[in-house]
Design an enzyme around this catalytic site. Structure first.
Site, mmCIF file in Angstrom:
data_model
loop_
_atom_site.group_PDB
_atom_site.id
_atom_site.type_symbol
_atom_site.label_atom_id
_atom_site.label_comp_id
_atom_site.label_asym_id
_atom_site.label_seq_id
_atom_site.Cartn_x
_atom_site.Cartn_y
_atom_site.Cartn_z
ATOM 1 N N GLY A 1 0.826 -1.207 0.000
ATOM 2 C CA GLY A 1 0.000 0.000 0.000
ATOM 3 C C GLY A 1 0.859 1.255 0.000
ATOM 4 N N ASP B 1 -2.500 -7.838 -4.911
ATOM 5 C CA ASP B 1 -3.520 -7.705 -3.869
ATOM 6 C C ASP B 1 -3.029 -8.497 -2.662
ATOM 7 O OD1 ASP B 1 -5.661 -8.048 -2.167
ATOM 8 O OD2 ASP B 1 -7.119 -8.441 -3.754
ATOM 9 N N VAL B 2 -2.742 -7.818 -1.554
ATOM 10 C CA VAL B 2 -2.151 -8.515 -0.399
ATOM 11 C C VAL B 2 -3.051 -9.618 0.147
ATOM 12 C CG1 VAL B 2 -0.721 -6.546 0.351
ATOM 13 C CG2 VAL B 2 -3.011 -6.838 1.322
ATOM 14 N N ASN C 1 1.649 -2.285 5.377
ATOM 15 C CA ASN C 1 0.880 -1.047 5.566
ATOM 16 C C ASN C 1 -0.493 -1.081 4.903
ATOM 17 O OD1 ASN C 1 0.608 2.080 5.832
ATOM 18 N ND2 ASN C 1 0.473 1.691 3.625
ATOM 19 N N SER D 1 -3.569 0.228 14.375
ATOM 20 C CA SER D 1 -4.424 1.408 14.536
ATOM 21 C C SER D 1 -4.874 1.507 15.983
ATOM 22 C CB SER D 1 -5.665 1.270 13.653
ATOM 23 O OG SER D 1 -6.649 2.221 14.031
ATOM 24 N N TYR E 1 -12.606 -3.842 11.407
ATOM 25 C CA TYR E 1 -11.305 -3.154 11.381
ATOM 26 C C TYR E 1 -10.586 -3.320 12.727
ATOM 27 C CZ TYR E 1 -8.147 0.839 10.342
ATOM 28 O OH TYR E 1 -7.058 1.650 10.114
ATOM 29 N N ALA F 1 -9.206 -6.801 12.815
ATOM 30 C CA ALA F 1 -8.043 -6.973 11.937
ATOM 31 C C ALA F 1 -6.806 -6.340 12.568
ATOM 32 C CB ALA F 1 -8.313 -6.347 10.565
HETATM 33 N N1 LIG Z 1 -5.320 7.345 7.995
HETATM 34 C C1 LIG Z 1 -5.554 7.019 9.253
HETATM 35 O O1 LIG Z 1 -6.114 7.804 10.038
HETATM 36 C C2 LIG Z 1 -5.110 5.685 9.781
HETATM 37 C C3 LIG Z 1 -5.199 5.464 11.162
HETATM 38 C C4 LIG Z 1 -4.786 4.268 11.698
HETATM 39 C C5 LIG Z 1 -4.280 3.279 10.868
HETATM 40 N N2 LIG Z 1 -4.212 3.490 9.536
HETATM 41 C C6 LIG Z 1 -3.689 2.408 8.706
HETATM 42 O O2 LIG Z 1 -2.575 2.875 7.959
HETATM 43 C C7 LIG Z 1 -2.506 2.149 6.722
HETATM 44 C C8 LIG Z 1 -2.471 3.140 5.575
HETATM 45 O O3 LIG Z 1 -3.663 3.911 5.628
HETATM 46 P P1 LIG Z 1 -3.881 5.241 4.766
HETATM 47 O O4 LIG Z 1 -4.672 6.147 5.606
HETATM 48 O O5 LIG Z 1 -2.597 5.670 4.189
HETATM 49 O O6 LIG Z 1 -4.838 4.641 3.641
HETATM 50 P P2 LIG Z 1 -5.126 5.116 2.149
HETATM 51 O O7 LIG Z 1 -4.683 6.510 1.929
HETATM 52 O O8 LIG Z 1 -6.549 4.734 1.899
HETATM 53 O O9 LIG Z 1 -4.166 4.157 1.292
HETATM 54 C C9 LIG Z 1 -4.378 2.771 1.317
HETATM 55 C C10 LIG Z 1 -3.243 2.089 0.598
HETATM 56 O O10 LIG Z 1 -3.440 0.675 0.693
HETATM 57 C C11 LIG Z 1 -3.424 0.112 -0.617
HETATM 58 N N3 LIG Z 1 -4.281 -1.061 -0.650
HETATM 59 C C12 LIG Z 1 -5.601 -1.142 -0.363
HETATM 60 N N4 LIG Z 1 -6.027 -2.402 -0.536
HETATM 61 C C13 LIG Z 1 -4.944 -3.133 -0.947
HETATM 62 C C14 LIG Z 1 -4.752 -4.482 -1.302
HETATM 63 N N5 LIG Z 1 -5.753 -5.377 -1.273
HETATM 64 N N6 LIG Z 1 -3.513 -4.879 -1.684
HETATM 65 C C15 LIG Z 1 -2.475 -4.000 -1.736
HETATM 66 N N7 LIG Z 1 -2.612 -2.694 -1.409
HETATM 67 C C16 LIG Z 1 -3.831 -2.279 -1.019
HETATM 68 C C17 LIG Z 1 -3.900 1.228 -1.534
HETATM 69 O O11 LIG Z 1 -3.485 0.966 -2.868
HETATM 70 P P3 LIG Z 1 -4.242 1.667 -4.145
HETATM 71 O O12 LIG Z 1 -3.726 3.087 -4.178
HETATM 72 O O13 LIG Z 1 -3.778 0.855 -5.318
HETATM 73 O O14 LIG Z 1 -5.700 1.592 -3.872
HETATM 74 C C18 LIG Z 1 -3.200 2.428 -0.881
HETATM 75 O O15 LIG Z 1 -1.842 2.479 -1.280
HETATM 76 C C19 LIG Z 1 -3.719 1.217 6.707
HETATM 77 O O16 LIG Z 1 -3.350 -0.058 7.161
HETATM 78 C C20 LIG Z 1 -4.668 1.872 7.702
HETATM 79 O O17 LIG Z 1 -5.543 0.936 8.255
HETATM 80 C C21 LIG Z 1 -4.617 4.675 8.970
#
Ligand SMILES: NC(=O)c1ccc[n+]([C@@H]2O[C@H](COP(=O)([O-])OP(=O)(O)OC[C@H]3O[C@@H](n4cnc5c(N)ncnc54)[C@H](OP(=O)(O)O)[C@@H]3O)[C@@H](O)[C@H]2O)c1
Length: 242
Positions: A8, A59-60, A88, A140, A153, A156
């Protein structure tokens, strides 16, 4: 060449981690699932940081696809090994459990939990043989405290934290460290649509975090300086109680 894989890595926190690892001198393998345009932008940022990178689409949650992609990479880079893995990739599909569709449960668990297994297992053996490796799992606050409307979530991410602690004990003797990072609200596409003004009132530091702030923590955890930290889940959440 020191190689790092960020799942990701095309957007948000993953992109910031790719840039940080590039600044640290890693050749960064940027995984994504569908958004090639954004993944290419990440690659450009890696090159602007005077490093090299490449895209690796899979796709992970699809074990066969992950294994094929990683075997293909190793075949093409016979003398290299991936010494840093950042699990990630993640999605959220929120609803009260009462209304949650089975597919939304399975998708969130498939990417968040099974994705950890699918990507980590094929890379472990080389880390153990080389006695060198860093694994960072993106958890998270939801996986620590549980958040209503996020049973899938929270499960997970909570599972990922437990797996981090178990795996850390399995591989510590071989100098491989495994840690989790638990962000609160970080400004990315994932939080689009949330009421930032209202949520900010619940955060002691009174703002959402930035992806680069999470990337700094991940950069520290993969560095030599963090060699005695393993099996931990480190929160980065502006002071939210978790
Ligand atoms: N943002 C927050 O507030 C927050 C808080 C706590 C934890 N997190 C965690 O931090 C991580 C990153 O979150 P983010 O906020 O940066 O999310 P984001 O902006 O929505 O980006 C998600 C990323 O994951 C990739 N992805 C989604 N499904 C996938 C799959 N099946 N296989 C491979 N890649 C996949 C997407 O790829 P594409 O671009 O190709 O779709 C994108 O690069 C996640 O694990 C999320 O749960 C985020």
């Amino acid at each position: 060449m020191k190689c790092a894989l960020v799942t990701g890595g095309s957007r948000g926190i993953g992109r910031a981690i790719c840039v940080k690892l590039a600044q640290m001198g890693y050749h960064v393998i940027v995984n994504y699932v569908s958004n090639e345009g954004e993944a290419i932008k990440t690659l450009q940022l890696i090159e602007e940081a005077s490093s090299t990178g490449e895209l690796l689409k899979f796709d992970v949650s699809d074990n066969a696809a992950v294994v094929a992609a990683l075997e293909g990479w190793q075949e093409a880079h016979k003398d290299e090994f991936i010494e840093v893995l950042v699990n990630n990739a993640g999605i959220r599909k929120d609803n009260l459990l009462l209304w949650m569709e089975e597919d939304d449960w399975d998708k969130v668990m498939g990417i968040g939990m099974k994705g950890f297994y699918n990507v980590t297992r094929p890379l472990l053996q080389k880390m153990l043989v080389k006695k060198c490796g860093r694994i960072v799992n993106m958890a998270s606050v939801s996986g620590l405290s549980g958040i209503a409307g996020q049973c899938n979530y929270s499960a997970a991410k909570g599972g990922m934290i437990a797996a981090t602690k178990a795996l850390a004990q399995e591989v510590a003797r071989k100098k491989v460290t495994v840690n989790a990072v638990a962000p609160g609200f970080i400004r990315t596409d994932m939080v689009d649509g949330l009421n930032e003004q209202e949520l900010t009132k619940t955060i002691p530091l009174n703002r959402f975090g930035e992806p680069e702030e999470v990337a700094e923590l991940v950069g520290f955890l993969v560095s030599d300086k963090a060699g005695y930290i393993t099996g931990q889940c480190i929160s980065i959440n502006g002071g939210l109680y978790s």
